[in-house]
Design an enzyme around this catalytic site. Structure first.
Site, short mmCIF file in Angstrom:
data_model
loop_
_atom_site.label_atom_id
_atom_site.label_comp_id
_atom_site.label_asym_id
_atom_site.label_seq_id
_atom_site.Cartn_x
_atom_site.Cartn_y
_atom_site.Cartn_z
N LYS A 144 5.89 -8.93 11.30
CA LYS A 144 5.68 -9.84 12.43
C LYS A 144 5.07 -11.18 12.01
O LYS A 144 4.49 -11.31 10.94
CB LYS A 144 4.87 -9.14 13.52
CG LYS A 144 5.79 -8.19 14.31
CD LYS A 144 5.16 -7.55 15.50
CE LYS A 144 6.22 -6.68 16.21
NZ LYS A 144 5.65 -5.78 17.20
N ARG A 194 5.69 1.96 13.66
CA ARG A 194 7.06 1.49 13.89
C ARG A 194 7.35 0.42 12.84
O ARG A 194 6.79 -0.67 12.88
CB ARG A 194 7.16 0.91 15.30
CG ARG A 194 8.55 0.47 15.69
CD ARG A 194 8.56 -0.14 17.08
NE ARG A 194 9.91 -0.53 17.46
CZ ARG A 194 10.50 -1.65 17.07
NH1 ARG A 194 9.88 -2.50 16.28
NH2 ARG A 194 11.74 -1.91 17.45
N1 HH2 Z 1 8.05 -4.44 18.50
C1 HH2 Z 1 9.32 -4.88 18.63
C2 HH2 Z 1 10.22 -4.18 19.44
N2 HH2 Z 1 9.87 -3.03 20.07
N3 HH2 Z 1 8.26 -1.39 20.52
C3 HH2 Z 1 7.01 -0.92 20.38
N4 HH2 Z 1 6.65 0.23 20.98
N5 HH2 Z 1 6.07 -1.58 19.63
C4 HH2 Z 1 6.35 -2.76 18.99
O1 HH2 Z 1 5.45 -3.35 18.35
C5 HH2 Z 1 7.67 -3.28 19.13
C6 HH2 Z 1 8.62 -2.56 19.91
C7 HH2 Z 1 9.74 -6.12 17.92
O2 HH2 Z 1 10.28 -5.81 16.65
P1 HH2 Z 1 11.84 -5.73 16.31
O3 HH2 Z 1 12.48 -4.60 17.06
O4 HH2 Z 1 12.02 -5.67 14.85
O5 HH2 Z 1 12.40 -7.12 16.76
P2 HH2 Z 1 13.28 -7.58 18.00
O6 HH2 Z 1 12.52 -7.26 19.25
O7 HH2 Z 1 13.49 -9.04 17.75
O8 HH2 Z 1 14.57 -6.78 17.95
#
Ligand code: HH2
Length: 273
Positions: free
Chosen positions: A206, A240
């Site tokens: 992040k 995660r």
């Molecule tokens: N972070 C993201 C998405 N979903 N869910 C939970 N429970 N906790 C988190 O910290 C979280 C999440 C963001 O990360 P990522 O899926 O890699 O990115 P994007 O939302 O751009 O797909």
């Protein structure tokens, strides 16, 4: 928990796994690396992300979940969505977890679906919504406000018929938080753990890690490891991440160091150590 983003625009791996074959191969790799749960998402929640229509999200995630269910039956499948219609199809396709970054605020009926299907859920804190959440977020005391929010959402989930032991909580690192807010939440994570439900943390790659180290998104694994190990030490239960093998190794060594217990593994034949 390994991340499988079937999206064109996720902040760290957007476009890499939009194709179902690539997403399934990636999920298999993450399970080989030690993921117990795969979190499959078809809509980016990165700051400023545009909402995705339900039909498009469904078209992205359902075929991937169906195939992962067949190819890696040992892993639990989680759907990262806030939409009832997507969660319903995902559960029919084999998901047993619903990860909702809005904690049932976007579509409160999602709680009833989770209750009805006997699924697990992860309820996350977010200030505002992805489009605007990083515009000057403010708290009097970020940890007590996140804690009060998660307690309230847990009570809502239970009132809607979800047994408390199927609920996990997540402070939502990076969702409407400055670098200082993220660091304070991680430093005082034990106060979130004290709610009494397993805590999920998502620091992987992040931007706050980039702000601290000056590293680009693909170079944030050391920061990801540091934050996950410290979160584990403060009581987090689920991590995660995009880089399962490295984080898993780090957590195993941290756990062995603290407990003095470990299981001997054979180093690879090329190792000289
Ligand atoms: N972070 C993201 C998405 N979903 N869910 C939970 N429970 N906790 C988190 O910290 C979280 C999440 C963001 O990360 P990522 O899926 O890699 O990115 P994007 O939302 O751009 O797909």
């Amino acid at each position: 928990m390994g991340v499988v983003n079937v999206t064109p625009d996720s902040f760290s791996d957007g476009g890499r796994f939009l194709d179902a074959d690539a997403a399934v191969a990636h999920g298999r790799r993450l399970v080989d690396e030690g993921a117990d749960v795969l979190d499959v998402g078809g809509e980016s929640t990165r700051p400023g992300a545009a909402p995705v229509p339900a039909e498009e999200e469904l078209g992205r995630v359902v075929p991937v979940l169906e195939r992962l269910g067949e190819e890696v039956p040992q892993a639990a499948l989680s759907i990262d969505t806030s939409k009832v219609v997507v969660a319903e199809a995902a559960v029919a396709a084999g998901a047993t977890w619903v990860n909702d970054v809005t904690a049932f605020r976007a579509e409160p009926q999602l709680a009833g679906l989770v209750a009805d299907r006997g699924a697990h859920c992860c309820l996350m804190h977010m200030l505002g919504e992805p489009r605007t959440m990083q515009r000057d977020p403010r708290y009097d005391d970020v940890v007590s406000e996140v804690r009060a929010f998660l307690e309230e959402r847990l009570a809502f989930a239970v009132a809607e018929g979800i047994p408390a032991d199927r609920v996990l909580l997540d402070p939502g690192i990076g969702f409407g938080k400055t670098v200082e807010h993220n660091l304070e939440l991680l430093r005082r994570l034990d106060e979130i753990v004290a709610i009494g439900r397993p805590v999920v943390v998502g620091t992987s790659r992040k931007s706050f890690l980039g702000k601290i180290t000056g590293r680009e998104v693909g170079e944030r694994l050391p920061g990801t490891i540091a934050t996950n190990v410290l979160a584990w030490e403060r009581g987090a239960s689920m991590f995660r991440v995009h880089d399962v093998a490295a984080v898993r190794d780090a957590l195993e060594v941290a756990a062995a160091t603290v407990s003095g217990r470990w299981t001997p593994m054979t180093p690879s034949p090329t190792s000289k150590g």
